[in-house]
Design a protein around this motif. Structure first.
Motif, PDB file in Angstrom:
ATOM      1  N   HIS A 321       0.488  -1.597  -7.783  1.00  0.00           N
ATOM      2  CA  HIS A 321       0.490  -0.109  -7.751  1.00  0.00           C
ATOM      3  C   HIS A 321       2.083   0.433  -7.146  1.00  0.00           C
ATOM      4  O   HIS A 321       2.400   1.527  -7.693  1.00  0.00           O
ATOM      5  CB  HIS A 321      -0.294   0.531  -6.657  1.00  0.00           C
ATOM      6  N   ARG A 392      -0.273   8.699  -2.994  1.00  0.00           N
ATOM      7  CA  ARG A 392      -0.283   7.998  -1.836  1.00  0.00           C
ATOM      8  C   ARG A 392      -0.088   6.484  -2.320  1.00  0.00           C
ATOM      9  O   ARG A 392      -0.997   6.175  -2.833  1.00  0.00           O
ATOM     10  CB  ARG A 392      -1.061   8.370  -0.813  1.00  0.00           C
ATOM     11  N   ILE A 393       1.009   5.887  -2.137  1.00  0.00           N
ATOM     12  CA  ILE A 393       1.057   4.588  -2.389  1.00  0.00           C
ATOM     13  C   ILE A 393       1.313   3.778  -1.153  1.00  0.00           C
ATOM     14  O   ILE A 393       2.545   4.058  -0.742  1.00  0.00           O
ATOM     15  CB  ILE A 393       1.997   3.928  -3.575  1.00  0.00           C
ATOM     16  N   CYS A 394       0.564   2.808  -0.601  1.00  0.00           N
ATOM     17  CA  CYS A 394       0.900   2.025   0.534  1.00  0.00           C
ATOM     18  C   CYS A 394       1.564   0.673  -0.038  1.00  0.00           C
ATOM     19  O   CYS A 394       1.245   0.135  -1.048  1.00  0.00           O
ATOM     20  CB  CYS A 394      -0.562   1.692   1.024  1.00  0.00           C
ATOM     21  N   GLY A 395       2.313   0.173   0.841  1.00  0.00           N
ATOM     22  CA  GLY A 395       2.826  -1.054   0.624  1.00  0.00           C
ATOM     23  C   GLY A 395       2.074  -2.179   0.311  1.00  0.00           C
ATOM     24  O   GLY A 395       0.869  -2.078   0.992  1.00  0.00           O
ATOM     25  N   TRP A 397       0.404  -5.175   1.837  1.00  0.00           N
ATOM     26  CA  TRP A 397       0.576  -5.866   2.902  1.00  0.00           C
ATOM     27  C   TRP A 397       0.535  -7.553   3.135  1.00  0.00           C
ATOM     28  O   TRP A 397       1.213  -8.093   4.009  1.00  0.00           O
ATOM     29  CB  TRP A 397      -0.688  -5.571   3.792  1.00  0.00           C
ATOM     30  N   TRP A 398       0.199  -7.986   1.803  1.00  0.00           N
ATOM     31  CA  TRP A 398       0.383  -9.555   1.804  1.00  0.00           C
ATOM     32  C   TRP A 398       1.767  -9.633   1.507  1.00  0.00           C
ATOM     33  O   TRP A 398       2.332 -10.993   1.667  1.00  0.00           O
ATOM     34  CB  TRP A 398      -0.418 -10.162   0.624  1.00  0.00           C
ATOM     35  N   VAL A 404       4.493   3.394   3.829  1.00  0.00           N
ATOM     36  CA  VAL A 404       3.432   4.262   3.154  1.00  0.00           C
ATOM     37  C   VAL A 404       4.431   5.323   2.477  1.00  0.00           C
ATOM     38  O   VAL A 404       5.075   6.182   3.166  1.00  0.00           O
ATOM     39  CB  VAL A 404       2.520   4.923   4.139  1.00  0.00           C
TER      40      VAL A 404
ATOM     41  N   ARG B 229      -7.769  -1.910   5.880  1.00  0.00           N
ATOM     42  CA  ARG B 229      -7.517  -2.006   4.611  1.00  0.00           C
ATOM     43  C   ARG B 229      -7.147  -3.549   4.034  1.00  0.00           C
ATOM     44  O   ARG B 229      -7.708  -3.799   2.892  1.00  0.00           O
ATOM     45  CB  ARG B 229      -6.035  -1.028   4.037  1.00  0.00           C
ATOM     46  N   PRO B 230      -6.218  -4.473   4.859  1.00  0.00           N
ATOM     47  CA  PRO B 230      -6.280  -5.667   4.340  1.00  0.00           C
ATOM     48  C   PRO B 230      -7.421  -6.327   4.027  1.00  0.00           C
ATOM     49  O   PRO B 230      -7.784  -7.048   3.027  1.00  0.00           O
ATOM     50  CB  PRO B 230      -5.362  -6.223   5.197  1.00  0.00           C
ATOM     51  N   ASP B 233      -9.196  -5.247   0.828  1.00  0.00           N
ATOM     52  CA  ASP B 233      -8.582  -5.617  -0.122  1.00  0.00           C
ATOM     53  C   ASP B 233      -9.137  -7.214  -0.427  1.00  0.00           C
ATOM     54  O   ASP B 233      -9.319  -7.614  -1.416  1.00  0.00           O
ATOM     55  CB  ASP B 233      -6.985  -5.928  -0.076  1.00  0.00           C
ATOM     56  N   VAL B 234      -8.920  -8.042   0.624  1.00  0.00           N
ATOM     57  CA  VAL B 234      -9.540  -9.312   0.553  1.00  0.00           C
ATOM     58  C   VAL B 234     -11.045  -9.319   0.173  1.00  0.00           C
ATOM     59  O   VAL B 234     -11.209 -10.254  -0.781  1.00  0.00           O
ATOM     60  CB  VAL B 234      -9.343  -9.960   2.007  1.00  0.00           C
ATOM     61  N   ILE B 244      -5.161 -12.450  -4.299  1.00  0.00           N
ATOM     62  CA  ILE B 244      -4.458 -11.027  -3.948  1.00  0.00           C
ATOM     63  C   ILE B 244      -3.191 -10.756  -4.612  1.00  0.00           C
ATOM     64  O   ILE B 244      -3.002  -9.551  -5.117  1.00  0.00           O
ATOM     65  CB  ILE B 244      -4.140 -11.236  -2.461  1.00  0.00           C
ATOM     66  N   LEU B 251      -7.457  -3.275  -6.837  1.00  0.00           N
ATOM     67  CA  LEU B 251      -7.247  -2.831  -5.171  1.00  0.00           C
ATOM     68  C   LEU B 251      -6.818  -1.405  -5.229  1.00  0.00           C
ATOM     69  O   LEU B 251      -6.238  -0.764  -6.316  1.00  0.00           O
ATOM     70  CB  LEU B 251      -5.977  -3.542  -4.529  1.00  0.00           C
ATOM     71  N   HIS B 252      -7.171  -0.529  -4.094  1.00  0.00           N
ATOM     72  CA  HIS B 252      -6.876   0.690  -3.961  1.00  0.00           C
ATOM     73  C   HIS B 252      -5.337   0.568  -3.677  1.00  0.00           C
ATOM     74  O   HIS B 252      -4.572  -0.133  -3.122  1.00  0.00           O
ATOM     75  CB  HIS B 252      -7.632   1.461  -2.815  1.00  0.00           C
ATOM     76  N   ALA B 253      -4.674   1.800  -4.118  1.00  0.00           N
ATOM     77  CA  ALA B 253      -3.211   2.066  -3.940  1.00  0.00           C
ATOM     78  C   ALA B 253      -2.966   2.341  -2.383  1.00  0.00           C
ATOM     79  O   ALA B 253      -1.988   2.015  -2.104  1.00  0.00           O
ATOM     80  CB  ALA B 253      -2.720   3.103  -4.930  1.00  0.00           C
ATOM     81  N   ASN B 254      -3.898   2.818  -1.848  1.00  0.00           N
ATOM     82  CA  ASN B 254      -3.469   3.422  -0.475  1.00  0.00           C
ATOM     83  C   ASN B 254      -4.782   2.939   0.471  1.00  0.00           C
ATOM     84  O   ASN B 254      -5.768   2.619   0.096  1.00  0.00           O
ATOM     85  CB  ASN B 254      -3.356   4.913  -0.500  1.00  0.00           C
ATOM     86  N   ALA B 255      -4.503   3.364   1.927  1.00  0.00           N
ATOM     87  CA  ALA B 255      -5.399   3.069   2.828  1.00  0.00           C
ATOM     88  C   ALA B 255      -6.012   4.380   3.092  1.00  0.00           C
ATOM     89  O   ALA B 255      -6.439   4.362   4.371  1.00  0.00           O
ATOM     90  CB  ALA B 255      -4.633   2.385   3.840  1.00  0.00           C
ATOM     91  N   LEU B 505      -7.341 -12.176   9.082  1.00  0.00           N
ATOM     92  CA  LEU B 505      -8.208 -11.924   8.446  1.00  0.00           C
ATOM     93  C   LEU B 505      -9.815 -12.691   8.325  1.00  0.00           C
ATOM     94  O   LEU B 505     -10.777 -12.113   8.462  1.00  0.00           O
ATOM     95  CB  LEU B 505      -7.874 -11.780   6.779  1.00  0.00           C
TER      96      LEU B 505
END
Lengths: 436, 1075
Positions: A321, A392-395, A397-398, A404, B229-230, B233-234, B244, B251-255, B505
């Motif tokens: 994304h 909205r695009i979030c970073g 996390w992994w 954000v 959110r993590p 995603d998992v 991942i 995955l969704h782009a945002n939380a 997680l």
């Protein structure tokens, strides 16, 4: 006590086969009949070669020493028949084991049954009834063995004790493809050297064609009269025997070479020889025919030879994304037609130009909590006509991104469409791209 | 002894709840008053497996905090989580809406959310889901959108388009609009913060106005806070089986899918105020239905026509009482019966008892041994009905522990049946009530440590060897994997952020539901079809159906549940009784076993209790010589005392001291003596806590039961305890007790009432303990035979059972094709009976083959040659090979190797040319050319093929080596002179048992065995950490340590442990490991 985990890698069978073959080639100095016995050994038929090394013990020592120098632990067994030698080498008690006909039975009696190259199910069945060594096996009447386990057991026994002969398939080695030319005297004239090099290349390509092969590398060694020999190397991403192409690749190297007082001889060696049955030779090409993939390959090779292998890259799409991670580069060293993962593009619009890194800008609003009024970028202020968003695009996390971003498409009064975002954690605005 | 169930990582809200949490509710009210009106109608919890990332109660509590007017739960094609959400909503003062997200195979772009408004529409929803699930295999649901149309009455619906509306979806919307009249249909708009949000919502709005469907706002919630959110995603990666890095656009782009506050919602959807208001409208229209309305109804075929259930129950009770007390019912018991019947009448539970009685009668009619357990044994009515076996004249009964007015939920009876015949009882229930009215309860299988780490590790893209290392090292109950030193030990870098993120997680994932499975034996039976109460689905096993709720849900909903459990010891006892009847012509039942036999108690006091019910574990065997039970009630105490409750509450030592006369037994007054006298003044049982409250503080029995439950819950949510404490103090002071004494009593009650044992349960079990001990003492051969035939069960392996039987004078004969049946049997040899091991002991042998062989032998007599047996019986050579490995051809004078050698000649494939050749009649000659096997090889082979050896013990082969190392034979441990207390000693042997009880602060108990006896080791955590690998992985060990003697109980406290290798293949013993 120091505990260390063993290093584990996946077994690569072709690699192993090639490595064994190289070792077999080394072993040719002891006897002309060497064959590869996968996965871990060689068969040397030393009939008639022993007198060259004084006696069998000395020969064995030479073998061990040669391979030890390469860093390999080696066990050698010399026996009248290959079956016995195979077993003694792998399951005998000494690293060097030399047995003659008289002592053969005694030497092999305590070997376990796996020294006979028996199939696993037969081994298990024999172990089940307590038959574990060759001695035990020899005690059993042959008819009983054949009845229960088939003729394979008897065949292997006979191979070990010379009642049945085994055929060897020795390796065949092709001589390397090298051509050299010596000049009458040292010359420092570039044209002469070039002409000679072109001739050598042409001969090499003919030889390759006879073999039905192409090569990936040509090494031209200039023997200089007052300096050390100079190595010039040209690489191609695909095996080829196209003379024109090789000349084009080698020319820039030659032009930059330091000839010293003069060059006395040229040696050309082909490396990375691979089978290549047919190669298209384009005799005609009209101007408006599309470039073939061969042309592209040649172009890539030429660029790489001028600019360096790492400087020529391909871009491909990745699923992400985040706009800056949605693509990546890969080098074309190994050819243009590498398989890239197929990617499904989502139905989002992305700008034609993406800045390498987002640039900070200033943004002002018409009124608080209202739409964006103007954008200030590198000192240039522009009025905003319309604004679409936010996206909205979030970073990720992994990758430990913590940001954000809310992206907006802006149309400014000078006709440009900008792609900006607001970094929510920092509460700052950045410009990330622009539509053409 | 059945393994204790794994403790859950996360309790059901009903279990951990308190009665009221006033401040939670007050806060929710305040939040609601402050916020604009909004209700969240589309919520996916983790009961949509591998999709939602929050528990239902987390979602409800968060909504309450933020001040939503109401919250719905809409899991995909499932109602599995609604009870949890319902309970959580009650706790936090939140209005809860039952909902479901129906996804149909032929309408992929459109999901339909359904909300019932009354009981009838709820029933329609349940039967809709049942229809879809019964059509499909386990875990799946196949529905078509037309199925929804058939059952739409009184349901509210929201259509959720997943992307742009295409023609097909528009058609469906039109059809739905026709059926869902009366403004029951809405169209959902949701902002996802995607690029085309605005455009998409506009399109939906236009479509809605064209067709005439009003809009409503939803958030499409998948987790309760953005920090989840993590994990979400998992979960997506686990579900789609990718890592991942590869997940990309899955995955969704945002939380954004978290629960937002009403203010935020109003701000985001300011352009659609009607749609916002509609959420509250819908919420109000569903207010007509709540799960509390589901009143449960008992089945009624158990009552003959013309009389009421209560009358029938009283009649049966009278009959039963006369049968149980042929000499006349004692007054105490009659009073008890009357009291119970009155309470049953008031509460209307008669049908429940009748249902259970019916099941037990069926079992008795088929000769299946059964016995009720648990709190039900507190009931004299149950005793008269034959459901339980605890005699009210011998043991005090406190009916309110079982049924009370205050509890307002039906009783819960667990019945143990012979574990091998349990299936007959289950099929009887299905046959009698029908598939549509009887079903098993579900069990929610959730992620445990090992699986969580494996799945998360795979999703995060860790390499297989790292995942294996992490997973194998985590015992399933271990939640401390993240400790740095443990990671370093495994060769991993603890400061690697990727690794710590993975572990974090995985810890979050613990306790998440993974899938539903069928519960072991919990049955739900109803009058009306079950599918009107809860969706039913197919179980993995054929012919089994399961409801979506688990036993905590059932308890919260107040439905009738009977647990049909299997108990291995009941099978064993019945088999032993059958053997005794056959071979010694002495027919007995559990009830007619001679009671209170002193030699049996002698045996128990010596802790000679291998194979016996309940008291064969390490902890029990070390308690027996100290407690020295001499009568039935002592056994009751013995069963109850070796438990976490009394041990942690510090009751065990005072009891023992008083019993041994080291301490005077005093009671404050007569009332206390009445309650605590039978346990020497030390409170041990839950019923005693309740009785104290009743007798000393003036509680009613029902209130005392409430007290017990409040104490059980106080650890998780301390609340009303203070109030109860005051009442107890006040009550006792009123009755004349001094305040310090009252406070002391309250402390005692608090200490054990929560997890102390119910006396009735201990009493039920003690009956079986005595029966099994009696059988072991007087008929050791029959007992051992029955025990072997009922495996797997109990604490010990067949090898130990056989060894123990031999120690008791039973001679044991090896497996033999000509003499053994499938089961072990008793053979008459002279005056004695020898135990003949059965063909079932041969590993890998199919029962069908064994039966065929036994039949052939029965028909044709013993065979002299393998070949003739082979031809007659037609079994494959593979089976014969297994028999030969087990040395089962001894009667043909063919030792193992010769037999294998002979079998290898045989060929399974038919060879018609040879068929008409006459069978050779030459005598069988043992081939002389085969190598002789070693004794150790023989024993090792025995263990591999049968699991035990009747020759020597494996350790005897290395005795010389051990003696050179200074190892003492384990048999010498019992001699105090040779092994005095605190002496240094080294012992060695095969590892039999590893046990780590949860109460013993991490101490591990091991039992090892050599040819002279067993030794019991105590391993403290520090020693365990140092020698971890050797302790966990070795089959045989050498242990150095110190002797610890306490009376007759001897342990070796380990200082160092290392592996003992006995050469040969390691097939010797498989240790039983207990947490």
């Amino acid at each position: 006590m120091l505990r260390r985990e063993p290093h584990v890698e996946r077994l690569d069978e072709p690699l192993l086969a090639r490595a064994l073959r190289r070792l077999a080639i080394h072993a040719l100095r002891f006897t002309p009949n060497v064959s590869v016995e996968s996965p871990d050994g060689l068969w040397l038929d030393i009939t008639g070669c022993v007198h060259l090394f004084k006696d069998e013990a000395t020969l064995a020592h030479h073998v061990v020493r040669m391979f030890n120098r390469m860093g390999l632990v080696t066990w050698v067994a010399i026996a009248p028949w290959y079956g016995a030698a195979w077993g003694l080498a792998r399951f005998g008690l000494k690293p060097i084991c030399i047995v003659d006909r008289a002592h053969l039975r005694h030497a092999t009696s305590t070997l376990p049954l796996c020294a006979l190259r028996l199939p696993v199910d037969v081994l298990n069945a024999l172990n089940e009834v307590g038959i574990e060594t060759i001695e035990h096996l020899l005690a059993v009447p042959r008819a009983e063995l054949a009845r229960r386990y088939g003729l394979e057991v008897l065949r292997r026994l006979d191979q070990a004790f010379g009642r049945e002969r085994e055929l060897q398939t020795p390796i065949r080695v092709r001589p390397p493809l090298t051509i050299n030319r010596a000049f009458a005297g040292p010359t420092d004239r570039l044209e002469t050297i070039q002409l000679c090099a072109e001739q050598l290349i042409s001969i090499v390509c003919q030889r390759l064609e006879q073999r039905g092969a192409g090569c990936r590398e040509l090494l031209l060694v200039l023997t200089r009269s007052d300096l050390a020999p100079l190595d010039l190397q040209a690489r191609s991403s695909k095996p080829t025997r196209d003379t024109r192409h090789w000349i084009t690749l080698l020319r820039p190297r030659l032009e930059r070479a330091h000839l010293g007082y003069g060059v006395e001889a040229l040696t050309l060696t082909a490396g990375g020889i691979r089978t290549l049955r047919h190669e298209q030779i384009v005799q005609w090409c009209s101007d408006d025919s599309p470039a073939t993939s061969d042309d592209l390959t040649r172009l890539a090779d030429t660029l790489m030879s001028r600019l360096g292998a790492q400087s020529v890259r391909r871009i491909y799409e990745r699923e992400s994304h985040l706009p800056e991670r949605a693509f990546a580069f890969v080098s074309v060293e190994n050819g243009l037609d590498i398989r890239l993962p197929s990617v499904q593009s989502p139905p989002v619009e992305r700008p034609s130009l993406l800045l390498p890194s987002p640039m900070p800008i200033r943004v002002s609003f018409l009124f608080p909590e209202g739409p964006i009024g103007s954008v200030d970028h590198e000192g240039v202020g522009r009025r905003v006509l319309s604004c679409i968003g936010p996206e909205r695009i979030c970073g990720e996390w992994w990758h430990r991104d913590r940001f954000v971003r809310d992206y907006y498409r802006l149309q400014t009064d000078d006709g440009a469409w900008l792609w900006i975002f607001r970094e929510l954690t920092l509460a700052r605005w950045f410009l990330h791209g622009e539509w053409a | 002894m059945p393994d204790a169930p794994h403790p859950k990582h996360r309790d059901h809200p009903n279990v951990s709840r308190s009665d009221t949490t006033d401040d939670l509710r007050a806060r929710a009210d305040a939040a609601r008053a402050a916020a604009p009106p909004y209700a969240e109608l589309q919520v996916t919890s983790n009961f949509t497996f591998l999709t939602g990332a929050s528990h239902p109660d987390e979602l409800v509590h968060r909504a309450a905090e933020l001040g939503h007017r109401a919250i719905a739960l809409t899991d995909t094609n499932s109602l599995a989580g609604i009870v949890r959400a319902h309970v959580a909503a009650k706790d936090s003062g939140m209005r809860f809406i039952v909902g479901c997200r129906v996804v149909s195979a032929d309408a992929p772009g459109l999901a339909i959310l359904l909300y019932p408004t009354d009981k009838a529409s709820y029933a329609s929803l349940c039967s809709l889901l049942t229809l879809g699930k019964r059509r499909a295999q386990k875990g799946m649901c196949i529905l078509q959108w037309r199925d929804v149309l058939d059952r739409h009455q009184n349901l509210l619906a929201i259509a959720v388009p997943s992307s742009e509306l295409d023609e097909h979806s528009m058609d469906i919307l039109r059809r739905l609009r026709e059926s869902f009249d009366n403004d029951r249909l809405s169209l959902a708009i949701t902002r996802h913060f995607a690029q085309n949000d605005h455009h998409r919502i506009e399109q939906i709005a236009r479509a809605g106005s064209r067709i005439g469907i009003p809009l409503v706002v939803t958030s499409d919630v998948h987790y309760h806070v953005p920090q989840r959110r993590p994990l979400h995603d998992v979960l997506t990666c686990i579900r789609t089986r990718c890592t991942i890095e590869q997940a990309g656009y899955r995955l969704h782009a945002n939380a954004d899918r978290h629960i937002k506050s009403p203010c935020e919602m109003h701000r985001l959807y300011a352009a659609y105020p009607d749609a916002l208001r509609r959420t509250v409208d819908i919420a109000e229209r569903t207010a007509g239905f709540s799960l509390d309305q589901l009143r449960y109804e008992y089945p009624d075929e158990i009552v003959p026509a013309g009389i009421s259930p209560q009358q029938h129950l009283e009649h049966l009770t009278r009959q039963g009482a006369l049968a149980r007390f042929p000499g006349g019912v004692p007054d105490k018991v009659q009073l008890q019966i009357d009291h119970e019947l009155r309470l049953i009448d008031t509460l209307g539970y008669a049908p429940y008892f009748l249902t259970v009685h019916d099941i037990v009668s069926f079992a008795v009619s088929r000769g299946i041994l059964c016995q009720g357990r648990g709190a039900a044994a507190n009931s004299a009515v149950c005793y008269c009905l034959g459901v339980t076996a605890v005699d009210p004249s011998r043991v005090n009964m406190l009916f309110e522990r079982f049924v009370s007015k205050e509890r307002d939920e039906p009783p819960d009876i667990d019945i143990d049946f012979e574990h091998e015949r349990r299936e007959e009882v289950i099929q009887y229930l299905y046959a009698k009530y029908g598939r549509h009215r009887a079903a098993l309860t579900a069990e929610v299988i959730s992620f445990r440590s090992r699986l969580a780490i494996r799945e998360v590790g795979k999703a995060m893209g860790l390499s297989r060897d790292v995942i294996d290392k992490l997973a194998k090292d985590v015992e399933w109950w271990d939640t401390s994997v993240a400790q740095p030193h443990r990671l370093r030990e495994l060769g991993l870098n603890p400061s690697d952020p990727f690794l710590t993120q993975t572990i974090e997680l995985a810890m979050q994932l613990l306790g998440f539901p993974r899938h539903l499975s069928q519960h072991v034996g919990g049955f739900v039976i109803t009058r009306a079809p079950l599918e009107y109460l809860v969706p039913i689905e197919n179980a993995a096993m054929k012919d089994r159906t399961v409801i979506e709720w688990d036993k905590d849900d059932i308890e919260a909903m107040g439905m009738l549940k009977v647990d049909i459990l299997g108990l291995g010891m009941l099978s064993c006892i019945r088999k032993a009784l059958d053997l005794i009847a056959t071979h010694e012509h002495r027919p007995l039942t559990i009830a007619t076993i001679p009671p209170e036999d002193p030699v049996v108690y002698d045996m128990i006091c010596k802790a000679d209790t291998i194979g016996v019910f309940q008291i064969e574990s390490r902890a029990q065997m070390s308690m027996l010589p100290r407690l020295k039970p001499r009568n039935y009630y002592d056994l009751v105490i013995e069963v109850a005392i070796v438990r976490p409750g009394p041990i942690q509450g510090n009751m065990v030592h005072p009891y023992l001291r008083r019993r041994n006369g080291e301490e005077p037994t005093t009671y404050f007054d007569e009332t206390i003596r009445r309650v605590l006298g039978r346990t020497l003044g030390v409170p041990l049982f839950q019923e005693q806590a309740m009785s104290l409250a009743v007798e000393a503080a003036g509680f009613t029995p029902g209130e005392a039961d409430q007290l017990r439950r409040a104490i059980a819950a106080w650890k998780t949510r301390g609340n009303k305890l203070a109030m109860y404490g005051e009442r107890i103090l006040a009550g006792m002071v009123r009755r004349g007790y001094p305040p310090e004494f009252a406070a002391n009593v309250f402390e005692q009650i608090k200490g054990f009432a929560g997890y102390g044992f119910p006396e009735s349960h201990a009493a039920s079990f003690a009956l079986l303990v005595y029966a099994s001990c009696w059988l072991k003492k007087h008929h050791p051969g029959a007992f051992a035979c029955a025990l072997l035939n009922s495996q797997p069960m109990g604490f010990y392996q067949p090898a130990q059972i056989v060894r123990d039987a031999q120690a008791h004078g039973v001679s044991v004969q090896p497996v033999d094709v000509n003499r053994s049946h499938w089961d072990c049997t008793l053979e008459k040899t002279g005056n004695e009976h020898a135990l003949r091991l059965g063909l079932r002991m041969v590993k890998g042998l199919a029962a069908a083959d064994a039966d065929r062989i036994a039949q052939c032998v029965a028909q044709h007599g013993p065979f002299a040659r393998i070949e003739s047996l082979w031809r007659q019986s037609g079994v494959k050579t593979a089976s014969l090979r297994r028999l030969a490995s087990a040395d089962a051809f001894g009667s043909m004078h063919l030792p193992r190797q010769s037999a294998l050698w002979a079998i290898q000649k045989l060929n399974d494939e038919p060879m018609p040319l040879f068929d008409h050749l006459p069978a050779r009649s030459s005598a069988v000659v043992e081939p002389a050319y085969l190598p002789r096997p070693t004794p150790l090889g023989q024993v090792s082979h025995d263990y591999a093929a049968v699991g035990l050896s009747l020759r020597s013990h494996p350790v005897s082969f290395v005795r010389d080596r051990l003696a050179a190392m200074g190892v003492t034979p384990s048999g010498e441990l019992e001699h105090a002179a040779k092994c005095p207390d605190k002496a240094s000693i080294t012992v060695a042997g095969l590892v039999l048992v590893r046990q780590r009880p949860g109460t013993a602060s991490g101490v591990l108990f091991m039992t090892i065995e050599d040819e002279t006896g067993t030794a019991n080791l105590v391993v403290w955590p520090s020693v365990y950490d140092r020698f971890r690998t050797a302790i966990r992985r070795s089959n045989a060990i050498v242990c150095t340590g110190k002797v610890q003697r306490e009376g007759a109980v001897v342990h070796v406290v380990a200082r160092a442990i290392r592996r003992l290798s006995i050469d040969e293949t390691a097939g010797f013993s498989k240790s039983r490991d207990f947490h």
